[in-house]
Motif scaffolding. Structure first.
Motif, PDB file in Angstrom:
ATOM      1  N   GLU A 145     -25.775 -25.155  11.024  1.00 54.87           N
ATOM      2  CA  GLU A 145     -25.606 -25.024   9.566  1.00 54.87           C
ATOM      3  C   GLU A 145     -26.727 -24.191   8.960  1.00 54.87           C
ATOM      4  N   SER A 146     -27.953 -24.458   9.378  1.00 53.52           N
ATOM      5  CA  SER A 146     -29.082 -23.714   8.799  1.00 53.52           C
ATOM      6  C   SER A 146     -29.053 -22.252   9.231  1.00 53.52           C
ATOM      7  N   ILE A 147     -28.582 -21.991  10.460  1.00 52.93           N
ATOM      8  CA  ILE A 147     -28.447 -20.600  10.915  1.00 52.93           C
ATOM      9  C   ILE A 147     -27.378 -19.887  10.102  1.00 52.93           C
ATOM     10  N   LEU A 148     -26.270 -20.583   9.864  1.00 49.06           N
ATOM     11  CA  LEU A 148     -25.171 -19.987   9.095  1.00 49.06           C
ATOM     12  C   LEU A 148     -25.610 -19.621   7.680  1.00 49.06           C
ATOM     13  N   HIS A 149     -26.342 -20.506   7.049  1.00 46.04           N
ATOM     14  CA  HIS A 149     -26.681 -20.311   5.640  1.00 46.04           C
ATOM     15  C   HIS A 149     -27.956 -19.498   5.427  1.00 46.04           C
ATOM     16  N   HIS A 150     -28.601 -19.105   6.496  1.00 48.71           N
ATOM     17  CA  HIS A 150     -29.805 -18.301   6.363  1.00 48.71           C
ATOM     18  C   HIS A 150     -29.457 -16.929   5.776  1.00 48.71           C
ATOM     19  N   ASP A 151     -30.018 -16.633   4.627  1.00 50.38           N
ATOM     20  CA  ASP A 151     -29.789 -15.334   3.966  1.00 50.38           C
ATOM     21  C   ASP A 151     -28.292 -15.003   3.881  1.00 50.38           C
ATOM     22  N   LEU A 152     -27.497 -16.016   3.555  1.00 51.39           N
ATOM     23  CA  LEU A 152     -26.047 -15.830   3.427  1.00 51.39           C
ATOM     24  C   LEU A 152     -25.714 -15.307   2.030  1.00 51.39           C
ATOM     25  N   LYS A 153     -24.944 -14.245   1.953  1.00 51.40           N
ATOM     26  CA  LYS A 153     -24.535 -13.687   0.664  1.00 51.40           C
ATOM     27  C   LYS A 153     -23.018 -13.547   0.624  1.00 51.40           C
ATOM     28  N   ARG A 154     -22.490 -13.763  -0.562  1.00 49.57           N
ATOM     29  CA  ARG A 154     -21.043 -13.612  -0.760  1.00 49.57           C
ATOM     30  C   ARG A 154     -20.763 -12.332  -1.529  1.00 49.57           C
ATOM     31  N   PHE A 155     -19.661 -11.698  -1.164  1.00 50.61           N
ATOM     32  CA  PHE A 155     -19.276 -10.438  -1.789  1.00 50.61           C
ATOM     33  C   PHE A 155     -17.803 -10.484  -2.176  1.00 50.61           C
ATOM     34  N   LYS A 156     -17.516  -9.927  -3.327  1.00 51.10           N
ATOM     35  CA  LYS A 156     -16.132  -9.724  -3.751  1.00 51.10           C
ATOM     36  C   LYS A 156     -15.827  -8.249  -3.505  1.00 51.10           C
ATOM     37  N   ILE A 157     -15.059  -7.982  -2.471  1.00 53.57           N
ATOM     38  CA  ILE A 157     -14.743  -6.608  -2.101  1.00 53.57           C
ATOM     39  C   ILE A 157     -13.252  -6.398  -2.299  1.00 53.57           C
ATOM     40  N   GLY A 158     -12.913  -5.685  -3.356  1.00 51.51           N
ATOM     41  CA  GLY A 158     -11.510  -5.560  -3.720  1.00 51.51           C
ATOM     42  C   GLY A 158     -10.968  -6.932  -4.073  1.00 51.51           C
ATOM     43  N   LYS A 159      -9.930  -7.357  -3.366  1.00 52.35           N
ATOM     44  CA  LYS A 159      -9.361  -8.680  -3.589  1.00 52.35           C
ATOM     45  C   LYS A 159      -9.819  -9.679  -2.527  1.00 52.35           C
ATOM     46  N   LYS A 160     -10.733  -9.256  -1.692  1.00 53.19           N
ATOM     47  CA  LYS A 160     -11.156 -10.101  -0.586  1.00 53.19           C
ATOM     48  C   LYS A 160     -12.512 -10.751  -0.870  1.00 53.19           C
ATOM     49  N   ASN A 161     -12.608 -12.009  -0.476  1.00 54.42           N
ATOM     50  CA  ASN A 161     -13.864 -12.752  -0.587  1.00 54.42           C
ATOM     51  C   ASN A 161     -14.505 -12.814   0.798  1.00 54.42           C
ATOM     52  N   ILE A 162     -15.699 -12.265   0.897  1.00 53.56           N
ATOM     53  CA  ILE A 162     -16.365 -12.131   2.188  1.00 53.56           C
ATOM     54  C   ILE A 162     -17.782 -12.682   2.089  1.00 53.56           C
ATOM     55  N   ALA A 163     -18.184 -13.432   3.101  1.00 54.32           N
ATOM     56  CA  ALA A 163     -19.554 -13.940   3.186  1.00 54.32           C
ATOM     57  C   ALA A 163     -20.211 -13.356   4.425  1.00 54.32           C
TER      58      ALA A 163
ATOM     59  N   HIS B  40     -31.693 -14.607  -5.035  1.00 53.90           N
ATOM     60  CA  HIS B  40     -30.325 -14.997  -4.685  1.00 53.90           C
ATOM     61  C   HIS B  40     -30.279 -16.327  -3.930  1.00 53.90           C
ATOM     62  N   LYS B  41     -29.070 -16.854  -3.774  1.00 52.09           N
ATOM     63  CA  LYS B  41     -28.857 -18.048  -2.974  1.00 52.09           C
ATOM     64  C   LYS B  41     -29.244 -17.765  -1.522  1.00 52.09           C
ATOM     65  N   ASN B  42     -29.548 -18.851  -0.778  1.00 52.48           N
ATOM     66  CA  ASN B  42     -30.010 -18.702   0.605  1.00 52.48           C
ATOM     67  C   ASN B  42     -31.086 -17.623   0.677  1.00 52.48           C
ATOM     68  N   PRO B  43     -32.168 -17.809  -0.062  1.00 54.32           N
ATOM     69  CA  PRO B  43     -33.149 -16.726  -0.279  1.00 54.32           C
ATOM     70  C   PRO B  43     -33.913 -16.338   0.978  1.00 54.32           C
ATOM     71  N   ASP B  44     -34.196 -15.058   1.082  1.00 54.74           N
ATOM     72  CA  ASP B  44     -35.096 -14.568   2.111  1.00 54.74           C
ATOM     73  C   ASP B  44     -36.488 -14.401   1.487  1.00 54.74           C
ATOM     74  N   SER B  45     -37.415 -13.879   2.259  1.00 54.29           N
ATOM     75  CA  SER B  45     -38.792 -13.754   1.763  1.00 54.29           C
ATOM     76  C   SER B  45     -38.881 -12.809   0.573  1.00 54.29           C
ATOM     77  N   ASP B  46     -38.101 -11.740   0.593  1.00 55.01           N
ATOM     78  CA  ASP B  46     -38.132 -10.768  -0.506  1.00 55.01           C
ATOM     79  C   ASP B  46     -37.675 -11.411  -1.811  1.00 55.01           C
ATOM     80  N   ALA B  47     -36.628 -12.226  -1.748  1.00 55.69           N
ATOM     81  CA  ALA B  47     -36.112 -12.878  -2.954  1.00 55.69           C
ATOM     82  C   ALA B  47     -37.121 -13.865  -3.533  1.00 55.69           C
ATOM     83  N   ILE B  48     -37.726 -14.662  -2.655  1.00 57.96           N
ATOM     84  CA  ILE B  48     -38.689 -15.677  -3.115  1.00 57.96           C
ATOM     85  C   ILE B  48     -39.931 -15.020  -3.712  1.00 57.96           C
ATOM     86  N   ILE B  49     -40.511 -14.087  -2.984  1.00 60.75           N
ATOM     87  CA  ILE B  49     -41.778 -13.490  -3.428  1.00 60.75           C
ATOM     88  C   ILE B  49     -41.572 -12.574  -4.628  1.00 60.75           C
TER      89      ILE B  49
END
Length: 541
Positions: A426-444, A11-20
């Motif tokens: 900025e780097s703290i904000l984007h660290h392992d940041l994921k976006r979700f579509k929950i109902g009609k709401k966009n949440i990060a 995924h975007k803003n990857p953590d170690s699990d995503a990369i490996i």
């Protein structure tokens, strides 16, 4: 890049699990005979960098998107010719190469122009006036070449382009290119009438004729071919530069252009073929409408996620082959059935190790070490509520293979990722940041590990401003930052957006205010403890 290449990405803003997981699954596919390559959808964090450096491994290449580009589709090989090539040479090349067009290029393969078979034939057959103009500009050497002739006298002049075959008693040769038999009287008469170029169809010439040509400024050529063949072939002496479409008027496409953008331009264009230019400005191929309309999208495998808004840009246009994940199933849609493996584990790497075993593929020691670290990271050293016995068993198995001490390694990995020192907001904000579509709401929701509350005491106001700005600029209903204690005791939340009340409602029964942070005791997992509560609260509100 090979057209059958399979890209494996986390995924975007990857953590170690995503990369490996991406690295390991790409290796597995390679061992099974596929052309697979791991890519990453963002910069690696300090924890992942620490893990990779332990095994002297490099991170997968960064991919900005997975959209199909010109380089991914089939296009025709190109035939490059010099601008001074004659029609005859061009037609010979087209016939030998089975091409209907050629690219005119300089010695550096830079585009000069383009010419098609129709450009040549339509001029010769239908456009007499233009042909005469171009013959006027054609070098005498070209004419001698195409009629297999010899230049006897070169006066450095040219005819008006009109070809005249001298015959009978009365004829007019003024300023023309005249073709005449070995009849000396007619040759002399043509010269005296003002012919600018005289071609004798025969094996010899009279020296008095050559002298008369010099006196009257008439160039003289000798060819042993027939008058008919000379008159037929002489048009083929015209250089291609005189009929080519110049580079300034040609629509070209770069090797890295997106195919979707190419389609738009082609639909507004009148050309049938378009030069493809590489990064150095070299012409490397010809693209047709057929190539663009019939292209295949890139092949993609998703690991550690299954939602398009978390994946590489353009993933919704890719040919999704497989999904291996351990998160909730989002709103992903595919055009055809895919292999989809989704398990309730604490780490995607755990599932990857199982697939290796099922396929009977040996895991190299270094890769086993990486997978062990990925599981330790994603399960927060087995403290996360998402951690299962399967995670623990597979992690220990990988540790034995790689000869690693989990008791020492786990805390070291978490400490490497828990420090916020030298990190920008900025780097703290984007660290392992994921976006979700929950109902009609966009949440990060972003998540960082910390060793203690002291690590975030001084950043609250700056992070709140950044969250508010990020939420507004990205059309989010809520932007949430989670700081999870690596000892497993809980997480601190900051959140901003027009629907902040949803977060308050979601955790009102357990939340504790700590110096402006929402503290959630024993809450560590975004996927099992945070997203489900927010989903329920969003639906209620």
């Amino acid at each position: 890049m090979a057209k059958d290449t399979i890209y494996v990405t986390g995924h975007k803003n990857p953590d170690s699990d995503a990369i490996i997981s991406a690295m390991a699954y790409a290796y597995l596919k390679q061992q099974l005979g596929y052309d697979a390559i791991a890519v990453r959808a963002g910069e690696i964090n300090s924890e992942t960098e620490f893990i990779l450096s332990m095994f002297n491994e490099f991170a997968p290449p960064l991919a900005s998107d997975i959209k199909t580009r010109v380089r991914d589709i089939d296009f025709d090989d190109v035939v490059l010719v010099d601008k001074d090539k004659m029609f005859k040479e061009i037609l010979d090349i087209m016939r030998e190469e089975h091409k209907k067009s050629v690219i005119v290029a300089d010695e550096k393969r830079q585009l000069v122009g383009m010419a098609t078979l129709a450009d040549i034939t339509s001029l010769i057959v239908y456009d007499l006036d233009k042909k005469n103009v171009l013959l006027h500009q054609t070098p005498l050497g070209n004419i001698a070449n195409v009629i297999k002739g010899e230049i006897i006298v070169d006066c450095g002049n040219s005819s008006n382009g009109q070809i005249y075959v001298v015959s009978g008693q009365h004829f007019s040769c003024e300023d023309r290119l005249c073709i005449v038999s070995d009849n000396v009287a007619r040759q002399r008469q043509a010269i005296e009438q003002g012919a600018r170029v005289l071609i004798i169809a025969g094996d010899f010439y009279d020296e008095s004729i050559a002298q008369l040509c010099r006196q009257n400024g008439c160039s003289l050529l000798l060819s042993n071919r027939s008058i008919y063949r000379i008159s037929r072939d002489i048009d083929l002496a015209i250089p291609i530069k005189l009929v080519m479409t110049p580079a300034s008027e040609i629509t070209t496409f770069n090797f890295d252009d997106y195919v979707d953008e190419v389609k738009v331009k082609i639909n507004k264009s009148r050309f049938r073929a378009y030069p493809v230019i590489d990064r150095h400005g070299h012409v490397i191929g010809l693209l047709s409408r057929f190539h663009v309309l019939k292209h295949a999208n890139r092949n993609l495998i998703l690991v550690d996620h299954n939602e398009f808004n978390q994946s590489l840009d353009g993933a919704d246009q890719a040919n999704i082959l497989e999904i291996v994940d351990h998160h909730r199933i989002g709103g992903i849609k595919t055009s055809s059935p895919v292999f989809f493996r989704n398990e309730m584990t604490g780490s995607c790497a755990t599932i990857i190790t199982e697939i290796f075993e099922e396929k009977g593929v040996e895991i190299p020691d270094d890769l086993a070490g990486l997978l062990c670290c990925a599981i330790l990271s994603d399960t927060v050293n087995f403290r996360s509520v998402t951690c299962t016995q399967k995670d623990i068993d597979q992690c220990r198995k990988m540790a034995r293979k790689a000869k690693l001490n989990i008791e020492e390694l786990g805390p070291a990995i978490l400490r490497a990722g828990a420090s916020l020192k030298n990190k920008t907001m900025e780097s703290i904000l984007h660290h392992d940041l994921k976006r979700f579509k929950i109902g009609k709401k966009n949440i990060a929701i972003g998540q960082n590990n910390i060793e203690s509350f002291e690590a975030i005491v001084g950043i609250k106001d700056k992070m709140n401003r950044l969250l508010e700005e990020f939420s507004r600029n990205n059309n989010l209903n809520i932007a949430i930052m989670v700081f999870s204690l690596i000892d497993g005791t809980g997480s601190y939340l900051l959140f901003k957006g027009e629907d902040e009340v949803v977060v308050e409602y979601a955790f009102e029964d357990i939340a504790v205010n700590v110096d402006g942070y929402m503290f959630l005791p024993k809450v560590m997992s975004r996927k099992l403890q945070i997203v489900p509560r927010i989903t329920a609260a969003a639906e209620d509100r």
